[in-house]
Design an enzyme around this catalytic site. Structure first.
Site, PDB file in Angstrom:
ATOM      1  N   GLU A 189       0.202   3.589   1.780  1.00  0.00           N
ATOM      2  CA  GLU A 189       0.307   3.960   3.200  1.00  0.00           C
ATOM      3  C   GLU A 189       1.715   3.671   3.736  1.00  0.00           C
ATOM      4  O   GLU A 189       2.138   4.274   4.717  1.00  0.00           O
ATOM      5  CB  GLU A 189      -0.705   3.167   4.026  1.00  0.00           C
ATOM      6  CG  GLU A 189      -2.089   3.742   4.049  1.00  0.00           C
ATOM      7  CD  GLU A 189      -2.205   5.038   4.835  1.00  0.00           C
ATOM      8  OE1 GLU A 189      -1.848   5.053   6.024  1.00  0.00           O
ATOM      9  OE2 GLU A 189      -2.636   6.041   4.257  1.00  0.00           O
TER      10      GLU A 189
ATOM     11  N   SER B 184       0.819  -1.217   0.000  1.00  0.00           N
ATOM     12  CA  SER B 184       0.000   0.000   0.000  1.00  0.00           C
ATOM     13  C   SER B 184       0.852   1.265   0.000  1.00  0.00           C
ATOM     14  O   SER B 184       1.932   1.302   0.604  1.00  0.00           O
ATOM     15  CB  SER B 184      -0.864  -0.017   1.269  1.00  0.00           C
ATOM     16  OG  SER B 184      -1.396   1.256   1.514  1.00  0.00           O
TER      17      SER B 184
ATOM     18  N   LYS C   4     -18.035   6.762   1.883  1.00  0.00           N
ATOM     19  CA  LYS C   4     -18.843   7.368   2.948  1.00  0.00           C
ATOM     20  C   LYS C   4     -19.518   8.632   2.401  1.00  0.00           C
ATOM     21  O   LYS C   4     -20.691   8.888   2.662  1.00  0.00           O
ATOM     22  CB  LYS C   4     -17.931   7.694   4.132  1.00  0.00           C
ATOM     23  CG  LYS C   4     -18.642   8.149   5.373  1.00  0.00           C
ATOM     24  CD  LYS C   4     -17.689   8.192   6.556  1.00  0.00           C
ATOM     25  CE  LYS C   4     -18.283   8.977   7.714  1.00  0.00           C
ATOM     26  NZ  LYS C   4     -17.350   9.080   8.844  1.00  0.00           N
TER      27      LYS C   4
ATOM     28  N   TYR D  13      -1.475  -0.306  10.688  1.00  0.00           N
ATOM     29  CA  TYR D  13      -1.761  -0.908   9.371  1.00  0.00           C
ATOM     30  C   TYR D  13      -0.557  -0.759   8.452  1.00  0.00           C
ATOM     31  O   TYR D  13      -0.101  -1.730   7.828  1.00  0.00           O
ATOM     32  CB  TYR D  13      -2.988  -0.227   8.751  1.00  0.00           C
ATOM     33  CG  TYR D  13      -3.187  -0.544   7.282  1.00  0.00           C
ATOM     34  CD1 TYR D  13      -3.745  -1.748   6.870  1.00  0.00           C
ATOM     35  CD2 TYR D  13      -2.798   0.373   6.298  1.00  0.00           C
ATOM     36  CE1 TYR D  13      -3.915  -2.047   5.518  1.00  0.00           C
ATOM     37  CE2 TYR D  13      -2.966   0.091   4.943  1.00  0.00           C
ATOM     38  CZ  TYR D  13      -3.526  -1.121   4.559  1.00  0.00           C
ATOM     39  OH  TYR D  13      -3.679  -1.408   3.216  1.00  0.00           O
TER      40      TYR D  13
HETATM   41  P1  NAP Z   1     -11.300  -4.695   1.594  1.00  0.00           P
HETATM   42  O1  NAP Z   1     -12.442  -4.351   0.691  1.00  0.00           O
HETATM   43  O2  NAP Z   1     -11.277  -4.180   2.984  1.00  0.00           O
HETATM   44  O3  NAP Z   1     -11.178  -6.286   1.617  1.00  0.00           O
HETATM   45  C1  NAP Z   1     -10.355  -6.944   2.521  1.00  0.00           C
HETATM   46  C2  NAP Z   1     -10.566  -8.425   2.378  1.00  0.00           C
HETATM   47  O4  NAP Z   1      -9.733  -9.111   3.333  1.00  0.00           O
HETATM   48  C3  NAP Z   1     -12.004  -8.888   2.657  1.00  0.00           C
HETATM   49  O5  NAP Z   1     -12.304  -9.948   1.794  1.00  0.00           O
HETATM   50  C4  NAP Z   1     -11.912  -9.379   4.082  1.00  0.00           C
HETATM   51  O6  NAP Z   1     -12.912 -10.305   4.434  1.00  0.00           O
HETATM   52  C5  NAP Z   1     -10.542 -10.026   4.049  1.00  0.00           C
HETATM   53  N1  NAP Z   1      -9.954 -10.269   5.360  1.00  0.00           N
HETATM   54  C6  NAP Z   1      -9.878  -9.426   6.416  1.00  0.00           C
HETATM   55  N2  NAP Z   1      -9.256 -10.025   7.454  1.00  0.00           N
HETATM   56  C7  NAP Z   1      -8.948 -11.276   7.044  1.00  0.00           C
HETATM   57  C8  NAP Z   1      -8.352 -12.390   7.672  1.00  0.00           C
HETATM   58  N3  NAP Z   1      -7.927 -12.348   8.943  1.00  0.00           N
HETATM   59  N4  NAP Z   1      -8.202 -13.528   6.968  1.00  0.00           N
HETATM   60  C9  NAP Z   1      -8.638 -13.608   5.684  1.00  0.00           C
HETATM   61  N5  NAP Z   1      -9.230 -12.585   5.033  1.00  0.00           N
HETATM   62  C10 NAP Z   1      -9.392 -11.440   5.716  1.00  0.00           C
HETATM   63  O7  NAP Z   1      -9.912  -4.240   0.915  1.00  0.00           O
HETATM   64  P2  NAP Z   1      -9.600  -3.865  -0.623  1.00  0.00           P
HETATM   65  O8  NAP Z   1      -9.827  -2.409  -0.786  1.00  0.00           O
HETATM   66  O9  NAP Z   1     -10.246  -4.841  -1.508  1.00  0.00           O
HETATM   67  O10 NAP Z   1      -8.017  -4.050  -0.634  1.00  0.00           O
HETATM   68  C11 NAP Z   1      -7.429  -5.312  -0.979  1.00  0.00           C
HETATM   69  C12 NAP Z   1      -6.008  -5.364  -0.416  1.00  0.00           C
HETATM   70  O11 NAP Z   1      -5.234  -4.297  -0.958  1.00  0.00           O
HETATM   71  C13 NAP Z   1      -5.902  -5.213   1.095  1.00  0.00           C
HETATM   72  O12 NAP Z   1      -4.812  -5.989   1.522  1.00  0.00           O
HETATM   73  C14 NAP Z   1      -5.607  -3.745   1.303  1.00  0.00           C
HETATM   74  O13 NAP Z   1      -4.913  -3.556   2.514  1.00  0.00           O
HETATM   75  C15 NAP Z   1      -4.729  -3.484   0.093  1.00  0.00           C
HETATM   76  N6  NAP Z   1      -4.752  -2.119  -0.449  1.00  0.00           N
HETATM   77  C16 NAP Z   1      -5.932  -1.508  -0.757  1.00  0.00           C
HETATM   78  C17 NAP Z   1      -5.918  -0.252  -1.333  1.00  0.00           C
HETATM   79  C18 NAP Z   1      -7.189   0.462  -1.699  1.00  0.00           C
HETATM   80  O14 NAP Z   1      -7.142   1.680  -1.908  1.00  0.00           O
HETATM   81  N7  NAP Z   1      -8.311  -0.232  -1.835  1.00  0.00           N
HETATM   82  C19 NAP Z   1      -4.697   0.388  -1.598  1.00  0.00           C
HETATM   83  C20 NAP Z   1      -3.508  -0.284  -1.285  1.00  0.00           C
HETATM   84  C21 NAP Z   1      -3.550  -1.541  -0.728  1.00  0.00           C
HETATM   85  P3  NAP Z   1     -14.388  -9.821   4.901  1.00  0.00           P
HETATM   86  O15 NAP Z   1     -15.130  -9.488   3.632  1.00  0.00           O
HETATM   87  O16 NAP Z   1     -14.923 -11.003   5.609  1.00  0.00           O
HETATM   88  O17 NAP Z   1     -14.198  -8.608   5.764  1.00  0.00           O
HETATM   89  O1  G4F Z   2     -10.606   6.553   2.899  1.00  0.00           O
HETATM   90  P1  G4F Z   2      -9.593   6.390   3.952  1.00  0.00           P
HETATM   91  O2  G4F Z   2     -10.002   5.683   5.190  1.00  0.00           O
HETATM   92  O3  G4F Z   2      -8.352   5.699   3.253  1.00  0.00           O
HETATM   93  P2  G4F Z   2      -6.792   5.611   3.639  1.00  0.00           P
HETATM   94  O4  G4F Z   2      -6.574   5.872   5.074  1.00  0.00           O
HETATM   95  O5  G4F Z   2      -6.064   6.463   2.674  1.00  0.00           O
HETATM   96  O6  G4F Z   2      -6.500   4.063   3.390  1.00  0.00           O
HETATM   97  C1  G4F Z   2      -6.964   3.420   2.209  1.00  0.00           C
HETATM   98  O7  G4F Z   2      -6.001   3.553   1.193  1.00  0.00           O
HETATM   99  C2  G4F Z   2      -4.733   2.916   1.474  1.00  0.00           C
HETATM  100  C3  G4F Z   2      -3.816   3.189   0.277  1.00  0.00           C
HETATM  101  O8  G4F Z   2      -3.148   4.390   0.474  1.00  0.00           O
HETATM  102  C4  G4F Z   2      -4.971   1.440   1.677  1.00  0.00           C
HETATM  103  F1  G4F Z   2      -3.794   0.817   1.902  1.00  0.00           F
HETATM  104  C5  G4F Z   2      -5.916   1.234   2.855  1.00  0.00           C
HETATM  105  O9  G4F Z   2      -6.182  -0.152   2.979  1.00  0.00           O
HETATM  106  C6  G4F Z   2      -7.236   1.955   2.555  1.00  0.00           C
HETATM  107  O10 G4F Z   2      -7.839   1.341   1.443  1.00  0.00           O
HETATM  108  O11 G4F Z   2      -9.044   7.828   4.392  1.00  0.00           O
HETATM  109  C7  G4F Z   2      -8.537   8.736   3.441  1.00  0.00           C
HETATM  110  C8  G4F Z   2      -8.328  10.094   4.109  1.00  0.00           C
HETATM  111  C9  G4F Z   2      -7.535  10.040   5.410  1.00  0.00           C
HETATM  112  O12 G4F Z   2      -6.621  11.089   5.411  1.00  0.00           O
HETATM  113  C10 G4F Z   2      -8.572  10.271   6.502  1.00  0.00           C
HETATM  114  O13 G4F Z   2      -8.071  10.918   7.659  1.00  0.00           O
HETATM  115  O14 G4F Z   2      -9.618  10.605   4.474  1.00  0.00           O
HETATM  116  C11 G4F Z   2      -9.554  11.169   5.768  1.00  0.00           C
HETATM  117  N1  G4F Z   2     -10.895  11.173   6.349  1.00  0.00           N
HETATM  118  C12 G4F Z   2     -11.565  12.303   6.722  1.00  0.00           C
HETATM  119  N2  G4F Z   2     -12.741  11.973   7.266  1.00  0.00           N
HETATM  120  C13 G4F Z   2     -11.653  10.118   6.638  1.00  0.00           C
HETATM  121  C14 G4F Z   2     -12.827  10.612   7.214  1.00  0.00           C
HETATM  122  N3  G4F Z   2     -11.463   8.795   6.457  1.00  0.00           N
HETATM  123  C15 G4F Z   2     -12.445   7.938   6.840  1.00  0.00           C
HETATM  124  N4  G4F Z   2     -12.276   6.613   6.641  1.00  0.00           N
HETATM  125  N5  G4F Z   2     -13.603   8.378   7.432  1.00  0.00           N
HETATM  126  C16 G4F Z   2     -13.841   9.713   7.647  1.00  0.00           C
HETATM  127  O15 G4F Z   2     -14.870  10.092   8.181  1.00  0.00           O
END
Ligand code: NAP
Ligand code: G4F
Length: 329
Positions: free
Chosen positions: A137, A135, A201, A158
């Site tokens: 992050e 990520s 959201k 994380y």
């Molecule tokens: P997500 O929608 O939150 O999906 C996470 C998945 O992991 C869900 O299927 C969840 O199952 C499963 N999971 C959680 N805990 C687990 C455990 N202990 N054992 C097995 N499975 C588990 O995340 P996503 O947005 O698809 O992201 C996919 C991956 O890319 C994640 O690793 C995330 O950290 C990483 N990532 C995401 C982003 C982004 O912007 N989306 C960016 C960079 C990296 P449930 O459905 O049961 O909760």
């Molecule tokens: O949407 P967020 O929760 O995503 P964040 O923290 O960037 O993480 C996501 O992207 C990562 C890749 O860079 C992934 F690795 C990670 O698994 C996830 O998918 O928050 C984005 C920004 C933050 O700065 C947060 O402080 O939005 C700000 N924010 C402001 N109000 C909020 C809110 N975030 C959330 N979730 N909820 C709020 O009410």
């Protein structure tokens, strides 16, 4: 022979798009599903195949990244050519509240899966390819733009766990000569994004405000900037990483960043509403340590994988708003 893939996190946003992509390419897709007291497979409903169906190409297995014995069993059953480790406790704010569990699932979970793969490869005597979901992050407080050469500076449990997962992946690649690729993906969103991430959201609230179901939207820090792309584009990049001659690590990003404030203006603008009339700042959504500015440089992915994002920021926002307007109706 068609290929077989195992996806952890198949029920998540990326897991569902990746499953569609691999099925369309003729793969048999195995997915790891956590046991839950209610159904957690709604993102897969449209491709779900009943276990009694002959010749189905989507096969779900119960398992958890915190349970190595189960992981071993699933790998032996699925005999995958490719493993995509997308499973994670993926919410940054939640990781401050559940840090130990986050480390167990995201860091040690990756180690468990890599170790199962290592034994499996030795046992079957053929290559298996592994994608690790890293990520942006991990860059945390490192100044933008960030690329593969930028030093990590994680700012949450994380992010620290994802850095550990990244280095476990590099170490297993070097120690055991395994084909392992790290994706370093910047934020990617879609109508399937989890409802507690900020983009969804906001768009979900817009749908509910327009339908009269909600009149306030409580948010935290509006100044942070993110490089937001479309999840469907990013799973294509994951797949491409595993089709290369050599394994490597790749940033995937759009190269454009916007603040939460700008996202609000764009999204509320789609329905001609002024976001300032609805948004209330609630400090409960502030993070103990924030990541202020993520902006990716995906030059390496463009040159090596031929990967470029196809969905612009405006189109992504519109897609999510339209979806959530319909959902609320
Ligand atoms: P997500 O929608 O939150 O999906 C996470 C998945 O992991 C869900 O299927 C969840 O199952 C499963 N999971 C959680 N805990 C687990 C455990 N202990 N054992 C097995 N499975 C588990 O995340 P996503 O947005 O698809 O992201 C996919 C991956 O890319 C994640 O690793 C995330 O950290 C990483 N990532 C995401 C982003 C982004 O912007 N989306 C960016 C960079 C990296 P449930 O459905 O049961 O909760
Ligand atoms: O949407 P967020 O929760 O995503 P964040 O923290 O960037 O993480 C996501 O992207 C990562 C890749 O860079 C992934 F690795 C990670 O698994 C996830 O998918 O928050 C984005 C920004 C933050 O700065 C947060 O402080 O939005 C700000 N924010 C402001 N109000 C909020 C809110 N975030 C959330 N979730 N909820 C709020 O009410």
């Amino acid at each position: 022979m068609s290929k077989s893939a195992l996806i952890t996190g198949i029920t998540g946003q990326d897991g569902s798009y990746l499953s569609e992509l691999l099925l369309s390419k003729g793969y048999t897709v195995h997915g790891l599903v956590r046991r839950s007291s209610s159904f957690n497979t709604s993102r897969l409903d449209h491709i779900y195949a009943d276990p009694h169906e002959a010749g189905r190409r989507l096969v779900l297995h119960y398992g958890d990244l915190t349970d190595s014995t189960g992981l071993r069993r699933v790998i032996e059953k699925a005999r995958p050519d490719e493993i995509y480790n997308l499973g994670a406790q993926s919410h940054v704010k939640v990781s401050f509240e559940n840090p130990e569990y986050t480390a167990d699932a995201d860091a040690t979970g990756t180690l468990r899966l890599l170790d199962c793969m290592r034994d499996h490869v030795e046992h079957i005597g053929r290559e298996v390819r592994f994608y690790q979901a890293g990520s942006s992050e991990m860059f945390g407080a490192a100044p933008p733009p960030q690329n593969e050469k930028t030093a990590f500076y994680p700012r949450s449990p994380y992010a620290v766990s994802k850095v550990a997962g990244y280095w476990y992946a590099v170490n297993y690649r070097e120690a055991y000569n395994l084909f392992i690729a790290n994706g370093i993906l910047f934020n990617h969103e879609s109508p399937r994004r989890g409802e507690t991430f900020v983009t969804r959201k906001i768009t979900r609230a817009i749908g509910r405000i327009k339908s009269g179901l909600q009149d306030k939207l409580f948010l935290g820090n509006l100044e942070a900037k993110r490089d937001w792309g479309f999840a469907g584009d990013y799973v294509e990049g994951m797949w491409r990483m595993l089709q290369q001659n050599e394994p490597g690590d790749f940033v995937m990003a759009t190269g454009e960043a916007y603040s939460i404030r700008e996202f609000l203006a764009e999204a509320f603008g789609c329905v001609d509403l002024d976001w300032r009339k609805y948004v209330v700042i609630d400090p409960r959504y502030f993070r103990p340590t924030e990541v202020d500015f993520l902006l990716g440089d995906a030059t390496k992915a463009r040159k090596t994988l031929g990967w470029t994002p196809t969905v612009s920021f405006r189109r992504l926002v519109r897609m999510m708003v339209d979806h959530d307007l319909q959902l609320a109706e």
